[in-house]
Write a protein that holds these residues in place. Structure first.
Motif, PDB file in Angstrom:
ATOM      1  N   LEU A 227      33.897  36.760  32.326  1.00  0.00           N
ATOM      2  CA  LEU A 227      34.541  35.433  32.812  1.00  0.00           C
ATOM      3  C   LEU A 227      35.457  34.823  31.646  1.00  0.00           C
ATOM      4  CD1 LEU A 227      31.726  33.809  34.904  1.00  0.00           C
ATOM      5  CD2 LEU A 227      34.061  34.561  35.679  1.00  0.00           C
ATOM      6  N   ILE A 228      35.044  34.789  30.541  1.00  0.00           N
ATOM      7  CA  ILE A 228      35.808  34.378  29.426  1.00  0.00           C
ATOM      8  C   ILE A 228      36.977  35.326  29.120  1.00  0.00           C
ATOM      9  CG2 ILE A 228      35.685  34.270  26.597  1.00  0.00           C
ATOM     10  CD1 ILE A 228      32.719  33.663  27.043  1.00  0.00           C
ATOM     11  N   ILE A 229      36.875  36.767  29.092  1.00  0.00           N
ATOM     12  CA  ILE A 229      37.941  37.356  29.122  1.00  0.00           C
ATOM     13  C   ILE A 229      39.126  37.075  30.241  1.00  0.00           C
ATOM     14  CG2 ILE A 229      38.909  39.811  29.480  1.00  0.00           C
ATOM     15  CD1 ILE A 229      36.341  40.850  28.368  1.00  0.00           C
ATOM     16  N   TYR A 230      38.570  36.903  31.276  1.00  0.00           N
ATOM     17  CA  TYR A 230      39.624  36.604  32.542  1.00  0.00           C
ATOM     18  C   TYR A 230      40.069  35.008  32.447  1.00  0.00           C
ATOM     19  CZ  TYR A 230      40.747  34.778  37.025  1.00  0.00           C
ATOM     20  OH  TYR A 230      41.754  34.137  38.181  1.00  0.00           O
TER      21      TYR A 230
ATOM     22  N   GLY B  46      40.506  47.256  36.423  1.00  0.00           N
ATOM     23  CA  GLY B  46      39.845  46.275  37.240  1.00  0.00           C
ATOM     24  C   GLY B  46      40.262  44.825  36.639  1.00  0.00           C
ATOM     25  N   MET B  47      39.892  44.870  35.624  1.00  0.00           N
ATOM     26  CA  MET B  47      39.883  43.455  34.638  1.00  0.00           C
ATOM     27  C   MET B  47      41.350  43.031  34.717  1.00  0.00           C
ATOM     28  SD  MET B  47      37.008  41.858  34.407  1.00  0.00           S
ATOM     29  CE  MET B  47      37.646  40.726  33.077  1.00  0.00           C
TER      30      MET B  47
ATOM     31  N   SER C 232      43.026  39.719  36.693  1.00  0.00           N
ATOM     32  CA  SER C 232      43.614  38.740  35.847  1.00  0.00           C
ATOM     33  C   SER C 232      45.198  38.299  36.302  1.00  0.00           C
ATOM     34  CB  SER C 232      43.717  39.217  34.471  1.00  0.00           C
ATOM     35  OG  SER C 232      44.614  38.242  33.739  1.00  0.00           O
ATOM     36  N   TRP C 233      45.791  39.836  36.625  1.00  0.00           N
ATOM     37  CA  TRP C 233      47.179  39.690  37.260  1.00  0.00           C
ATOM     38  C   TRP C 233      47.320  38.796  38.510  1.00  0.00           C
ATOM     39  CZ3 TRP C 233      49.339  44.139  40.393  1.00  0.00           C
ATOM     40  CH2 TRP C 233      50.886  43.960  40.661  1.00  0.00           C
TER      41      TRP C 233
ATOM     42  N   VAL D  36      31.033  39.528  40.990  1.00  0.00           N
ATOM     43  CA  VAL D  36      30.415  40.830  41.493  1.00  0.00           C
ATOM     44  C   VAL D  36      31.031  42.038  41.223  1.00  0.00           C
ATOM     45  CG1 VAL D  36      30.889  41.906  43.974  1.00  0.00           C
ATOM     46  CG2 VAL D  36      30.566  39.736  43.920  1.00  0.00           C
ATOM     47  N   PHE D  37      32.129  42.022  40.519  1.00  0.00           N
ATOM     48  CA  PHE D  37      32.834  43.084  40.117  1.00  0.00           C
ATOM     49  C   PHE D  37      32.178  43.609  38.584  1.00  0.00           C
ATOM     50  CE2 PHE D  37      35.897  44.962  36.751  1.00  0.00           C
ATOM     51  CZ  PHE D  37      36.186  46.181  37.449  1.00  0.00           C
TER      52      PHE D  37
END
Length: 546
Positions: free
Chosen positions: A428-431, A484-485, A489-490, A512-513
């Motif tokens: 989540l932090i990365i996103y 996937g991340m 994000s995109w 979920v991912f």
């Protein structure tokens, strides 16, 4: 089961290898000294502009997230007290491909922090007339500023060459100052300058939940709280790693989190209403380029402003110093795992990995070119750091399954729950860092595969000693995870994403991912016998001279 304490001394490197010279305070202060750097000087102001007074919630969420990751690292650090630990846990659990990937994330994070601290030092030094020619109006470095930056990077390297004992003493002295100044600032500014009405007069959360979440990754909150892993990176030089590593890791996060939350509360409460009368996004006052020093002067504490301008050189300097150390230790660990030439393992008579230090200096100088200002590096470093941290929960789950009887000086309470939760939180932090940051991080990841992967393939082709086993099967989840991340994000709504995935649905999707990746990785990890063989090859031969 491997016992590091019974391992033989290293004989194969000049100078006898790394030395166990650091105690509990040295380890804890290495982490605290990294946590309290330039982040405290900018974080409160940057966060309130993005989230309003609800930035206090952003700090609390960020602190909880870092505590979860630190708890996982505390158990792993006690299990495997080796140099550059964060770069090596995924190697043990998933073999060469995953180990190389997370090792690169770890090195990338460590190598870019020292340059950003140098830029913070130069930026605050611009308060003095003799230093105003070091930056352009847009905060990028001038030619003279670049030369000063190179000199400061060289100072970090020279202190490191004096040996880990001198480094620990130097960093301990700087860290006492770095703790004292923020605490004194909190108390002095709050007394007589605290206005509770500031928290609601223009709205507590004027930018809503998205502002609160964005602030965690983009305004420097997570960046400010980073650094607990420094004790882990120095595990190979700890006198009593099994006892001291968990204490140093958890203790440093607790100290940093308390200080940062108090700083945010006092910063908001001390501002005169006129500074944010046009909204928090337009916060402005004389000296805001040095937020805390400018605020001190604004409320009639000019002498404190002078102290803070001085601290703006000392605090980032101490953090840059310890991250220079970390960079050389991570490259040492990468070499141990077979991803980099053995030259990175060479130590001098003081037990200092000299080639890794030299490369950290060169890398720092290169970083000044594409990222010539503090603000341009924050989100990038945050994402690289948390991506590095994400490898620990994955490895933790594997060791729980494959090494249930392995000695654990510290056991994470409810680890079967907290480990996957910490992996979700990391993602989540990365996103929340946003698409603008993550596509650039993607380019850096590809570069790492070209460099480290190229060397690993060369070592395998030449059948060099220590060439890594890539173990594609155990890392089959990795490309899906990284791609996937990037795709989420995109399509998401943070930092330039397309916005096709609405807020809250995107958080559910990430959760979920992340859980799918977590249990997939756990199921396909290396067998127990292979993990133990990797530990035998690396941990036992990593035992330092005393």
């Amino acid at each position: 089961m491997v016992s590091v304490d019974s391992a033989p001394e290293t004989k194969g490197t000049p100078g006898g290898g790394l030395r166990r010279d650091i105690g509990l305070i040295g380890l804890m202060w290495a982490s605290v000294g990294s946590i309290i750097g330039s982040g405290w000087l900018y974080g409160a102001q940057e966060a309130v502009v993005v989230a309003g007074p609800a930035a206090t919630i952003s700090w609390i969420i960020g602190a909880v997230a870092i505590v979860l990751l630190a708890l996982v690292h505390a158990e792993l650090g006690g299990m495997f007290p080796v140099a550059g630990g964060t770069a090596r846990y995924p190697h043990y659990a998933f073999g060469g491909l995953a180990g190389m990937s997370f090792g690169w994330f770890s090195w990338l994070q460590a190598a870019t922090v020292a340059p950003i601290e140098v830029e913070a030092m130069i930026g605050y030094a611009g308060h003095w007339s003799w230093a105003r020619g070091f930056q352009h109006a847009d905060k990028t470095l001038t030619t003279s500023g670049l030369l000063v930056a190179i000199v400061l990077m060289a100072v970090f390297v020279v202190v490191n060459f004096l040996g880990v004992r001198v480094l620990a003493h130097t960093n301990s002295a700087a860290t006492w100052w770095k703790i004292a100044v923020p605490l004194a600032t909190i108390f002095i500014i709050a007394v007589g300058n605290f206005h509770p009405g500031n928290f609601h007069s223009e709205g507590f959360a004027p930018f809503g939940a998205k502002g609160v979440l964005s602030a965690i990754s983009t305004s420097g909150i997570i960046f400010a709280l980073l650094g607990f892993e420094q004790a882990i990176q120095l595990a190979g030089e700890s006198r009593n790693p099994e006892r001291d590593l968990p204490r140093a890791t958890i203790g440093s996060v607790a100290i940093g989190a308390i200080i940062y939350v108090l700083l945010q509360v006092v910063f908001i409460g001390a501002l005169p209403h006129s500074t944010f009368a046009h909204g928090w996004a337009k916060l402005d006052y004389p000296g805001i380029s040095g937020p805390w020093a400018g605020l001190a002067t604004l409320v009639g504490l000019g002498w404190l402003g002078v102290v803070l301008y001085l601290d703006a050189v000392i605090s980032p300097g101490g953090t840059g110093l310890i991250y220079t150390t970390a960079t050389s230790r991570v490259s040492y660990g990468l070499s141990r795992n077979g991803y980099a030439p053995k030259l990175f393992e060479r130590t001098d008579h003081r037990g200092v990995p000299w080639f890794g230090l030299a490369i950290s200096f060169v890398t720092g100088v290169v970083c000044f070119l594409p990222f010539p200002s503090w603000q341009q590096l924050v989100s990038f470093i945050t994402s690289a750091s948390v991506l590095m941290y994400a490898g620990a929960p994955l490895a933790y789950g594997v060791f729980t399954d494959r090494l249930p009887r392995y000695e654990r000086p510290y056991r994470l309470p409810a680890g079967s729950i907290l480990s996957p939760v910490s992996f979700v939180v990391a993602n989540l932090i990365i996103y929340w860092a946003g698409w603008h940051t993550l596509w650039r991080l993607g380019i850096a990841i590809v570069l790492g595969y070209l460099l480290l992967g190229g060397y690993a393939l060369y070592a395998l082709a030449k059948e060099l000693p220590g060439a890594p086993r890539m173990n594609w099967k155990a890392a089959q989840w990795l490309p899906v995870y990284l791609v996937g991340m990037g795709l989420i994000s995109w399509q998401g709504g943070f930092g330039g994403g397309s916005g096709r995935i609405a807020l809250w649905w995107d958080i559910l999707l990430i959760a979920v991912f992340s859980l799918v990746i977590y249990y997939w990785a756990r199921a396909t990890a290396s067998p127990a016998a292979e993990i133990e063989r990797s530990i035998e090859e690396v941990v036992v031969t990593d035992a330092p001279a005393h």
